[in-house]
Scaffold this motif. Structure first.
Motif, PDB file in Angstrom:
ATOM      1  N   LEU A 215     -90.405 -24.689  92.118  1.00  0.00           N
ATOM      2  CA  LEU A 215     -90.243 -25.526  93.317  1.00  0.00           C
ATOM      3  C   LEU A 215     -88.811 -25.500  93.810  1.00  0.00           C
ATOM      4  O   LEU A 215     -88.563 -25.507  95.034  1.00  0.00           O
ATOM      5  CB  LEU A 215     -90.691 -26.959  93.026  1.00  0.00           C
ATOM      6  N   ALA A 216     -87.841 -25.474  92.894  1.00  0.00           N
ATOM      7  CA  ALA A 216     -86.442 -25.396  93.315  1.00  0.00           C
ATOM      8  C   ALA A 216     -86.184 -24.096  94.071  1.00  0.00           C
ATOM      9  O   ALA A 216     -85.491 -24.084  95.101  1.00  0.00           O
ATOM     10  CB  ALA A 216     -85.525 -25.499  92.097  1.00  0.00           C
ATOM     11  N   ILE A 217     -86.755 -22.992  93.594  1.00  0.00           N
ATOM     12  CA  ILE A 217     -86.594 -21.713  94.289  1.00  0.00           C
ATOM     13  C   ILE A 217     -87.302 -21.741  95.641  1.00  0.00           C
ATOM     14  O   ILE A 217     -86.769 -21.283  96.663  1.00  0.00           O
ATOM     15  CB  ILE A 217     -87.145 -20.558  93.429  1.00  0.00           C
ATOM     16  N   GLY A 218     -88.525 -22.278  95.658  1.00  0.00           N
ATOM     17  CA  GLY A 218     -89.284 -22.346  96.910  1.00  0.00           C
ATOM     18  C   GLY A 218     -88.577 -23.179  97.963  1.00  0.00           C
ATOM     19  O   GLY A 218     -88.530 -22.815  99.142  1.00  0.00           O
ATOM     20  N   GLU A 219     -88.012 -24.304  97.562  1.00  0.00           N
ATOM     21  CA  GLU A 219     -87.256 -25.132  98.505  1.00  0.00           C
ATOM     22  C   GLU A 219     -86.011 -24.416  98.972  1.00  0.00           C
ATOM     23  O   GLU A 219     -85.613 -24.529 100.143  1.00  0.00           O
ATOM     24  CB  GLU A 219     -86.917 -26.464  97.843  1.00  0.00           C
ATOM     25  N   GLN A 220     -85.364 -23.675  98.084  1.00  0.00           N
ATOM     26  CA  GLN A 220     -84.181 -22.904  98.465  1.00  0.00           C
ATOM     27  C   GLN A 220     -84.541 -21.853  99.518  1.00  0.00           C
ATOM     28  O   GLN A 220     -83.758 -21.564 100.427  1.00  0.00           O
ATOM     29  CB  GLN A 220     -83.579 -22.225  97.237  1.00  0.00           C
ATOM     30  N   LEU A 221     -85.738 -21.288  99.403  1.00  0.00           N
ATOM     31  CA  LEU A 221     -86.209 -20.287 100.374  1.00  0.00           C
ATOM     32  C   LEU A 221     -86.743 -20.922 101.656  1.00  0.00           C
ATOM     33  O   LEU A 221     -87.097 -20.210 102.602  1.00  0.00           O
ATOM     34  CB  LEU A 221     -87.303 -19.433  99.744  1.00  0.00           C
ATOM     35  N   GLU A 312     -94.947 -16.376  96.602  1.00  0.00           N
ATOM     36  CA  GLU A 312     -95.081 -17.474  95.646  1.00  0.00           C
ATOM     37  C   GLU A 312     -95.346 -16.953  94.233  1.00  0.00           C
ATOM     38  O   GLU A 312     -94.867 -17.535  93.250  1.00  0.00           O
ATOM     39  CB  GLU A 312     -96.212 -18.410  96.076  1.00  0.00           C
ATOM     40  N   ALA A 313     -96.114 -15.845  94.125  1.00  0.00           N
ATOM     41  CA  ALA A 313     -96.369 -15.253  92.813  1.00  0.00           C
ATOM     42  C   ALA A 313     -95.078 -14.700  92.219  1.00  0.00           C
ATOM     43  O   ALA A 313     -94.819 -14.823  91.004  1.00  0.00           O
ATOM     44  CB  ALA A 313     -97.418 -14.152  92.919  1.00  0.00           C
ATOM     45  N   ALA A 314     -94.248 -14.069  93.064  1.00  0.00           N
ATOM     46  CA  ALA A 314     -92.962 -13.553  92.593  1.00  0.00           C
ATOM     47  C   ALA A 314     -92.052 -14.686  92.118  1.00  0.00           C
ATOM     48  O   ALA A 314     -91.312 -14.540  91.135  1.00  0.00           O
ATOM     49  CB  ALA A 314     -92.291 -12.754  93.705  1.00  0.00           C
ATOM     50  N   ILE A 315     -92.104 -15.833  92.800  1.00  0.00           N
ATOM     51  CA  ILE A 315     -91.304 -16.993  92.401  1.00  0.00           C
ATOM     52  C   ILE A 315     -91.740 -17.504  91.033  1.00  0.00           C
ATOM     53  O   ILE A 315     -90.919 -17.742  90.138  1.00  0.00           O
ATOM     54  CB  ILE A 315     -91.417 -18.108  93.460  1.00  0.00           C
ATOM     55  N   GLY A 349     -84.581  -6.187  91.733  1.00  0.00           N
ATOM     56  CA  GLY A 349     -85.000  -4.927  92.336  1.00  0.00           C
ATOM     57  C   GLY A 349     -85.815  -4.055  91.428  1.00  0.00           C
ATOM     58  O   GLY A 349     -86.277  -2.986  91.854  1.00  0.00           O
ATOM     59  N   THR A 350     -86.024  -4.482  90.170  1.00  0.00           N
ATOM     60  CA  THR A 350     -86.910  -3.738  89.267  1.00  0.00           C
ATOM     61  C   THR A 350     -88.055  -4.646  88.833  1.00  0.00           C
ATOM     62  O   THR A 350     -89.197  -4.444  89.218  1.00  0.00           O
ATOM     63  CB  THR A 350     -86.139  -3.218  88.033  1.00  0.00           C
ATOM     64  N   GLN A 351     -87.726  -5.669  88.036  1.00  0.00           N
ATOM     65  CA  GLN A 351     -88.760  -6.624  87.634  1.00  0.00           C
ATOM     66  C   GLN A 351     -88.951  -7.718  88.671  1.00  0.00           C
ATOM     67  O   GLN A 351     -90.084  -8.141  88.946  1.00  0.00           O
ATOM     68  CB  GLN A 351     -88.405  -7.254  86.288  1.00  0.00           C
ATOM     69  N   PHE A 352     -87.827  -8.180  89.267  1.00  0.00           N
ATOM     70  CA  PHE A 352     -87.875  -9.346  90.153  1.00  0.00           C
ATOM     71  C   PHE A 352     -87.577  -8.965  91.607  1.00  0.00           C
ATOM     72  O   PHE A 352     -86.787  -8.031  91.860  1.00  0.00           O
ATOM     73  CB  PHE A 352     -86.867 -10.404  89.690  1.00  0.00           C
ATOM     74  N   ALA A 353     -88.189  -9.722  92.547  1.00  0.00           N
ATOM     75  CA  ALA A 353     -87.933  -9.526  93.972  1.00  0.00           C
ATOM     76  C   ALA A 353     -86.490  -9.935  94.282  1.00  0.00           C
ATOM     77  O   ALA A 353     -86.057 -11.028  93.901  1.00  0.00           O
ATOM     78  CB  ALA A 353     -88.894 -10.360  94.795  1.00  0.00           C
ATOM     79  N   PRO A 354     -85.719  -9.102  94.961  1.00  0.00           N
ATOM     80  CA  PRO A 354     -84.308  -9.428  95.222  1.00  0.00           C
ATOM     81  C   PRO A 354     -84.117 -10.772  95.912  1.00  0.00           C
ATOM     82  O   PRO A 354     -83.223 -11.538  95.551  1.00  0.00           O
ATOM     83  CB  PRO A 354     -83.855  -8.273  96.108  1.00  0.00           C
ATOM     84  N   VAL A 355     -84.959 -11.110  96.914  1.00  0.00           N
ATOM     85  CA  VAL A 355     -84.783 -12.366  97.637  1.00  0.00           C
ATOM     86  C   VAL A 355     -85.041 -13.556  96.727  1.00  0.00           C
ATOM     87  O   VAL A 355     -84.389 -14.610  96.869  1.00  0.00           O
ATOM     88  CB  VAL A 355     -85.713 -12.396  98.876  1.00  0.00           C
ATOM     89  N   VAL A 356     -85.938 -13.403  95.767  1.00  0.00           N
ATOM     90  CA  VAL A 356     -86.234 -14.490  94.831  1.00  0.00           C
ATOM     91  C   VAL A 356     -85.074 -14.670  93.854  1.00  0.00           C
ATOM     92  O   VAL A 356     -84.692 -15.803  93.520  1.00  0.00           O
ATOM     93  CB  VAL A 356     -87.550 -14.215  94.092  1.00  0.00           C
ATOM     94  N   VAL A 357     -84.463 -13.559  93.405  1.00  0.00           N
ATOM     95  CA  VAL A 357     -83.304 -13.655  92.513  1.00  0.00           C
ATOM     96  C   VAL A 357     -82.148 -14.359  93.206  1.00  0.00           C
ATOM     97  O   VAL A 357     -81.495 -15.251  92.629  1.00  0.00           O
ATOM     98  CB  VAL A 357     -82.873 -12.247  92.037  1.00  0.00           C
ATOM     99  N   ASP A 358     -81.891 -14.002  94.477  1.00  0.00           N
ATOM    100  CA  ASP A 358     -80.795 -14.639  95.213  1.00  0.00           C
ATOM    101  C   ASP A 358     -81.046 -16.134  95.373  1.00  0.00           C
ATOM    102  O   ASP A 358     -80.132 -16.959  95.206  1.00  0.00           O
ATOM    103  CB  ASP A 358     -80.648 -13.984  96.595  1.00  0.00           C
ATOM    104  N   ALA A 359     -82.301 -16.517  95.685  1.00  0.00           N
ATOM    105  CA  ALA A 359     -82.623 -17.937  95.828  1.00  0.00           C
ATOM    106  C   ALA A 359     -82.510 -18.648  94.482  1.00  0.00           C
ATOM    107  O   ALA A 359     -82.053 -19.808  94.416  1.00  0.00           O
ATOM    108  CB  ALA A 359     -84.027 -18.092  96.397  1.00  0.00           C
ATOM    109  N   PHE A 360     -82.889 -17.982  93.396  1.00  0.00           N
ATOM    110  CA  PHE A 360     -82.770 -18.564  92.055  1.00  0.00           C
ATOM    111  C   PHE A 360     -81.311 -18.867  91.722  1.00  0.00           C
ATOM    112  O   PHE A 360     -80.972 -19.970  91.249  1.00  0.00           O
ATOM    113  CB  PHE A 360     -83.374 -17.603  91.037  1.00  0.00           C
ATOM    114  N   LEU A 361     -80.445 -17.892  91.952  1.00  0.00           N
ATOM    115  CA  LEU A 361     -79.025 -18.083  91.617  1.00  0.00           C
ATOM    116  C   LEU A 361     -78.409 -19.183  92.475  1.00  0.00           C
ATOM    117  O   LEU A 361     -77.621 -20.001  91.973  1.00  0.00           O
ATOM    118  CB  LEU A 361     -78.274 -16.766  91.806  1.00  0.00           C
ATOM    119  N   ALA A 362     -78.796 -19.237  93.762  1.00  0.00           N
ATOM    120  CA  ALA A 362     -78.250 -20.283  94.639  1.00  0.00           C
ATOM    121  C   ALA A 362     -78.741 -21.656  94.204  1.00  0.00           C
ATOM    122  O   ALA A 362     -77.963 -22.629  94.165  1.00  0.00           O
ATOM    123  CB  ALA A 362     -78.664 -20.006  96.085  1.00  0.00           C
TER     124      ALA A 362
END
Length: 383
Positions: A215-221, A312-315, A349-362
């Motif tokens: 949910l934290a990642i989804g809200e960030q996105l 959402e599945a990638a998140i 870019g291999t296991q994880f979607a780049p946009v999801v990784v960026d939102a996770f780190l933020a």
């Protein structure tokens, strides 16, 4: 009345008896104006007016023609024909005219025709008065129909309003029943999910932690409310398919062999099948089914890659991996925040979607507590 006196054998004969009968009829009925008797060749053989016309042949046309061919004709009309000059001279502009054939008994051969001219004044006044009565009756009938229709519509409207109220009440009852059913179904799904976690004490609280991070990642996105709602349940129930995995595989303390791992990988598709039976969770089906897909296409169950994977599945997949890396498991120790963040960054870019990784780190930087972290600024800079 005239047939027996007019017909002699197969011929038409007008004698004194016929004249007497016709004249008496004219005197007894003042509306009668003229009576004419014709031979089949159109010769006038008797009339009470303009006797100079007797013996004269007139053109067989109009009503006379029809009568001489066996068809009776009646009308109220003008006096345009040549045979009606005498009647026009009397001042009539129209008369009731009746033409009828004269037959020999019931024989089909026509022996002649007769015509009766009458003043239609009394008939027209009678028709006019009857017309008023008729229109009055029509008006009464229409009013009665209108009143009946108004009563019918009023009754139908009342019935419709009552049925509408009943339908709304039943709809509310159905919605309440459906809501209670959904709540019961959700409770049943939550119980199944709790059963899965109860089998393996090492994963206790895993689903709630994955839900919180997702949910934290989804809200960030910036996902809208409907997608966040699906993400909430998809993250919570992402491992519910493990209910179908044998306990020996699920709680095995060592690394799984090939066949055991193949059986374990079925849990995502099995979980999608389970939640797909509940309408409230239908939007979570692709999340649960595909949360183990990889950006490079090497995941399961369908080998989806890049943007084929639902966001959402990638998140949920990244949140699931984060919790697996940062908690102790029988087959590996928990990674430190720095190590786990390095794994996340390395899988971009291999296991994880780049946009999801960026939102996770933020999100981890701005809301570290939701990721089970203390201050992570140094760790993030180290990455």
């Amino acid at each position: 009345m005239l047939g027996p006196a007019l017909v002699r054998g197969n011929a038409l004969q007008v004698g004194p008896t016929v004249s007497s009968v016709l004249l008496n009829e004219l005197r007894s009925n003042p509306d009668l104006v003229t009576i004419k008797v014709w031979r089949p060749d159109g010769v006038l053989v008797w009339t009470n007016r303009g006797r100079g016309r007797i013996g004269k042949r007139f053109d067989e046309e109009g009503s006379l023609e029809k009568a001489l061919h066996g068809t009776p004709v009646g009308s109220i009309g003008g006096l345009d024909e040549d045979e009606n000059k005498v009647e026009r001279a009397l001042g009539f502009d129209h008369l009731l005219q009746v033409y009828a054939p004269i037959r020999r008994g019931s024989a089909r051969n026509i022996l002649g025709a007769y015509a009766i001219y009458a003043n239609p004044k009394h008939l027209e006044s009678t028709l006019a008065s009857r017309r008023h009565v008729l229109w009055g009756a029509v008006a009464v009938v229409f009013f009665a129909l209108w009143a009946a229709l108004a009563l019918l519509v009023r009754g139908a409207s009342s019935t419709l309003r009552r049925q509408t109220r009943q339908l709304r009440a039943r709809s509310r009852d159905l919605m309440d029943s459906y809501r209670r059913l959904e709540e019961s179904s959700l409770e049943a799904i939550e119980s199944l999910n709790a059963t899965v976690e109860a089998k393996d004490p090492d994963t206790a609280g895993h689903s709630l932690r994955v839900q919180r991070v997702a949910l934290a990642i989804g809200e960030q996105l910036g996902l809208e409310a409907e997608r966040l709602d699906a993400l909430r349940f998809g993250a919570l129930f992402h491992d519910i398919g493990k209910i179908a995995v044998p306990d020996a595989i699920l709680v095995k303390p060592a690394k799984l062999d090939y066949w055991e791992y193949s059986r374990m990988k079925m849990h995502s598709a099995e979980g999608a099948r389970i939640v797909g039976k509940l309408g409230r969770l239908r939007e979570t089906v692709p999340i649960i089914r595909h949360h183990h897909e990889r950006w490079d296409g090497k995941g399961y169950p369908d080998g989806l890659a890049t943007d084929e994977i639902p966001l959402e599945a990638a998140i949920v997949g990244l949140a699931d991996s984060w919790d697996a890396m940062t908690t102790d498991r029988p087959y590996h120790r928990a990674l430190t925040p720095q190590e786990a963040l390095a794994e996340i960054h390395g899988g971009k870019g291999t296991q994880f979607a780049p946009v999801v990784v960026d939102a996770f780190l933020a999100a981890a930087t701005s809301r570290p507590a939701e990721f089970g972290l203390g201050p992570v600024e140094l760790a993030l800079r180290a990455v």
